[in-house]
Design a protein around this motif. Structure first.
Motif, PDB file in Angstrom:
ATOM      1  N   ALA A 221      -0.813   1.010  47.376  1.00  0.00           N
ATOM      2  CA  ALA A 221       0.054   2.195  47.257  1.00  0.00           C
ATOM      3  C   ALA A 221       0.997   2.069  46.066  1.00  0.00           C
ATOM      4  N   ALA A 222       1.228   0.817  45.627  1.00  0.00           N
ATOM      5  CA  ALA A 222       2.154   0.619  44.508  1.00  0.00           C
ATOM      6  C   ALA A 222       1.454   0.723  43.151  1.00  0.00           C
ATOM      7  N   LEU A 223       0.131   0.851  43.130  1.00  0.00           N
ATOM      8  CA  LEU A 223      -0.570   0.909  41.833  1.00  0.00           C
ATOM      9  C   LEU A 223      -0.219   2.211  41.113  1.00  0.00           C
ATOM     10  N   PRO A 224       0.196   2.109  39.854  1.00  0.00           N
ATOM     11  CA  PRO A 224       0.477   3.347  39.116  1.00  0.00           C
ATOM     12  C   PRO A 224      -0.810   3.995  38.607  1.00  0.00           C
ATOM     13  N   TRP A 225      -0.748   5.258  38.319  1.00  0.00           N
ATOM     14  CA  TRP A 225      -1.880   5.963  37.698  1.00  0.00           C
ATOM     15  C   TRP A 225      -1.648   5.999  36.194  1.00  0.00           C
ATOM     16  N   SER A 226      -2.675   5.721  35.415  1.00  0.00           N
ATOM     17  CA  SER A 226      -2.544   5.885  33.962  1.00  0.00           C
ATOM     18  C   SER A 226      -2.475   7.384  33.669  1.00  0.00           C
ATOM     19  N   GLY A 227      -1.917   7.721  32.488  1.00  0.00           N
ATOM     20  CA  GLY A 227      -1.841   9.129  32.090  1.00  0.00           C
ATOM     21  C   GLY A 227      -3.237   9.749  32.057  1.00  0.00           C
ATOM     22  N   ALA A 228      -4.214   8.967  31.532  1.00  0.00           N
ATOM     23  CA  ALA A 228      -5.580   9.502  31.412  1.00  0.00           C
ATOM     24  C   ALA A 228      -6.166   9.801  32.782  1.00  0.00           C
ATOM     25  N   ALA A 229      -5.875   8.920  33.773  1.00  0.00           N
ATOM     26  CA  ALA A 229      -6.429   9.131  35.122  1.00  0.00           C
ATOM     27  C   ALA A 229      -5.820  10.382  35.755  1.00  0.00           C
ATOM     28  N   LYS A 230      -4.498  10.549  35.552  1.00  0.00           N
ATOM     29  CA  LYS A 230      -3.845  11.754  36.105  1.00  0.00           C
ATOM     30  C   LYS A 230      -4.471  13.004  35.490  1.00  0.00           C
ATOM     31  N   GLU A 231      -4.607  12.969  34.148  1.00  0.00           N
ATOM     32  CA  GLU A 231      -5.197  14.132  33.462  1.00  0.00           C
ATOM     33  C   GLU A 231      -6.600  14.404  33.984  1.00  0.00           C
ATOM     34  N   ALA A 232      -7.362  13.320  34.172  1.00  0.00           N
ATOM     35  CA  ALA A 232      -8.753  13.488  34.627  1.00  0.00           C
ATOM     36  C   ALA A 232      -8.790  14.118  36.015  1.00  0.00           C
ATOM     37  N   LEU A 233      -7.919  13.659  36.935  1.00  0.00           N
ATOM     38  CA  LEU A 233      -7.935  14.240  38.282  1.00  0.00           C
ATOM     39  C   LEU A 233      -7.564  15.725  38.223  1.00  0.00           C
ATOM     40  N   ALA A 261      -6.685   3.044  46.409  1.00  0.00           N
ATOM     41  CA  ALA A 261      -7.258   1.946  47.199  1.00  0.00           C
ATOM     42  C   ALA A 261      -8.525   1.417  46.522  1.00  0.00           C
ATOM     43  N   PHE A 262      -9.324   2.320  45.989  1.00  0.00           N
ATOM     44  CA  PHE A 262     -10.566   1.907  45.319  1.00  0.00           C
ATOM     45  C   PHE A 262     -10.229   1.102  44.052  1.00  0.00           C
ATOM     46  N   ALA A 263      -9.232   1.566  43.302  1.00  0.00           N
ATOM     47  CA  ALA A 263      -8.812   0.836  42.090  1.00  0.00           C
ATOM     48  C   ALA A 263      -8.347  -0.565  42.476  1.00  0.00           C
ATOM     49  N   PHE A 264      -7.623  -0.651  43.575  1.00  0.00           N
ATOM     50  CA  PHE A 264      -7.133  -1.945  44.064  1.00  0.00           C
ATOM     51  C   PHE A 264      -8.311  -2.862  44.377  1.00  0.00           C
ATOM     52  N   LEU A 265      -9.312  -2.309  45.086  1.00  0.00           N
ATOM     53  CA  LEU A 265     -10.496  -3.115  45.436  1.00  0.00           C
ATOM     54  C   LEU A 265     -11.234  -3.577  44.187  1.00  0.00           C
ATOM     55  N   CYS A 266     -11.210  -2.737  43.146  1.00  0.00           N
ATOM     56  CA  CYS A 266     -11.914  -3.085  41.900  1.00  0.00           C
ATOM     57  C   CYS A 266     -11.129  -4.119  41.098  1.00  0.00           C
ATOM     58  N   GLY A 267      -9.965  -4.532  41.588  1.00  0.00           N
ATOM     59  CA  GLY A 267      -9.194  -5.566  40.904  1.00  0.00           C
ATOM     60  C   GLY A 267      -8.297  -5.009  39.812  1.00  0.00           C
ATOM     61  N   ALA A 268      -8.112  -3.684  39.759  1.00  0.00           N
ATOM     62  CA  ALA A 268      -7.319  -3.078  38.683  1.00  0.00           C
ATOM     63  C   ALA A 268      -5.829  -3.154  38.996  1.00  0.00           C
TER      64      ALA A 268
END
Ligand SMILES: Nc1ncnc2c1ncn2[C@@H]1O[C@H](COP(=O)(O)OP(=O)(O)OP(=O)(O)O)[C@@H](O)[C@H]1O
Ligand SMILES: [Mg+2]
Length: 376
Positions: A221-233, A261-268
């Motif tokens: 839940a603490a993982l930030p979103w990159s600007g590109a990911a926000k734009e993409a969503l 959660a998926f990003a977390f699982l991917c180790g990001a």
């Protein structure tokens, strides 16, 4: 010079998820996406529904997941005859004697931290309303009017068919933010493994406690979103509206958590556009057409490598299925197409899944060549 040692993962519990992901994927044939999905759902705390024909390993995967989790569990196969007592607990006789209607919930759904509801849409209307509340509000009233919080972390469910449209089952269906069709094994190699392999049941080394699941949830839940990911969503949601797909606000918001959660699982350490791959199992309502549209839009906007691998493998299966190895010219054309697909895979970032897909293609290519030499 000191030997290189990778920095320890700042989230120790992530290693446990990585091991479970590896072990489940290795034991089940062609279930990598489903494994990723149920683990992401577990981390996100979103309920997950798998729909597919009988015998395609839905229970095999969900049982293995529940065996991995510690804590209190409840699993049942719902039929239209299943009574509320079986799911929620019997009415207390002592309570009745003193004119009180209270359920004894020991060992039943209201006390479960993890639950598996098989054939979930068979639930009778007597169970449905309570179920909706347990799944969404995570509360339960045993009968004395005192609403309690339930400890439920995750509900996994399976069904052979999508529910019929309508308010009752529609509301239950909407409680599952993560939903996926499970297809029978596609590849020839997978089928050979199913038929002639040892047929092992996945056995995971170790278990995970509810506290560890909570720790993973907090870290994700603490993982930030990159600007590109926000734009993409945002671009995906915009394109979906133009395509006539409008997932509800709650669904959109919860999808953000599943992607984290998926990003977390991917180790990001932050969410990138490639992690939107998992959103294709969340951002739709109509199971009969929207999943394909959503997958197309996400592939176009974010082009996640995981999706690209799946598309290329599908193309390869098409080539393999259409190639008659006894026809030399056809075999040569098929081999050239497979070689091209393998080259395209090689251009993707080298994840474990890309490497596994390339190894599979090289193996199929070798077998095609051997078969056509044998036919001469
Ligand atoms: N992809 C697979 N990988 C490994 N084993 C498989 C796979 N698909 C089917 N099997 C085998 O088939 C069995 C049936 O799977 P399972 O009972 O999990 O199916 P299901 O999807 O839950 O079916 P149902 O809808 O009837 O409940 C498994 O126990 C396993 O032996
Ligand atoms: Mg089953």
């Amino acid at each position: 010079m000191k030997p290189y040692r990778p920095a320890p993962d700042p989230h120790p519990v992530r290693a446990k998820f990585a091991t479970a992901r590896r072990e489940l994927s290795a034991a089940l044939i062609e279930r990598d996406d489903e494994v990723d999905l149920v683990l992401a759902a577990l981390v996100a705390g979103e309920h997950v529904l798998l729909v597919g024909p009988p015998g395609c390993a839905k229970s095999l995967l969900l049982d293995a997941l529940l065996a991995w989790t510690g804590g209190t569990k409840f699993a049942t196969l719902l039929t239209k005859f299943t009574t509320p007592e079986e799911v929620l607990g019997p009415v207390s006789l002592a309570g009745l004697k003193s004119d009180r209607f209270v359920r004894v919930t020991t060992g039943k759904l209201p006390e479960a931290e993890f639950c598996f509801l098989d054939e979930v849409f068979k639930a009778s209307s007597a169970i449905l309303n309570t179920l909706l509340r347990v799944l969404n509000e995570r509360t339960f009233d045993p009968g004395d009017g005192a609403v309690r919080r339930v400890p439920l972390r995750l509900c996994v469910a399976a069904s052979n068919e999508w529910p019929e449209a309508g308010p009752d089952l529609g509301a239950l269906f909407d409680r599952f933010v993560v939903r996926k069709t499970v297809a029978p094994i596609r590849s020839r190699a997978g089928r050979a493994r199913l038929l002639w392999g040892p047929g092992t049941v996945p056995e995971l080394s170790g278990t995970i406690t509810p506290a560890e699941v909570d720790a993973a949830r907090g870290a994700a839940a603490a993982l930030p979103w990159s600007g590109a990911a926000k734009e993409a969503l945002e671009a995906v949601l915009g394109d979906l509206v133009r395509d006539g797909v409008r997932p509800g606000d709650r669904r959109q918001f919860r999808t953000v958590g599943v992607v984290r959660a998926f990003a977390f699982l991917c180790g990001a350490e932050r969410v990138e556009p490639e992690h939107l791959e998992v959103a294709r199992h969340c951002l739709w309502d109509d199971p009969h057409e929207h999943p394909e549209r959503v997958t197309r839009v996400i592939a176009k906007v974010a082009n996640p490598p995981g999706l690209r691998v799946a598309q290329l493998l599908l193309e390869a299966e098409g080539v393999l299925g259409a190639t008659d190895a006894r026809d030399l010219a056809a075999a040569a054309t098929g081999a050239a197409k497979l070689g091209e697909i393998e080259r395209q895979l090689g251009a993707l970032p080298g994840t474990g899944r890309v490497e596994a897909a390339r190894a599979y293609l090289r193996d199929q290519l070798r077998q095609l060549k051997l078969a056509s030499i044998g036919a001469v």
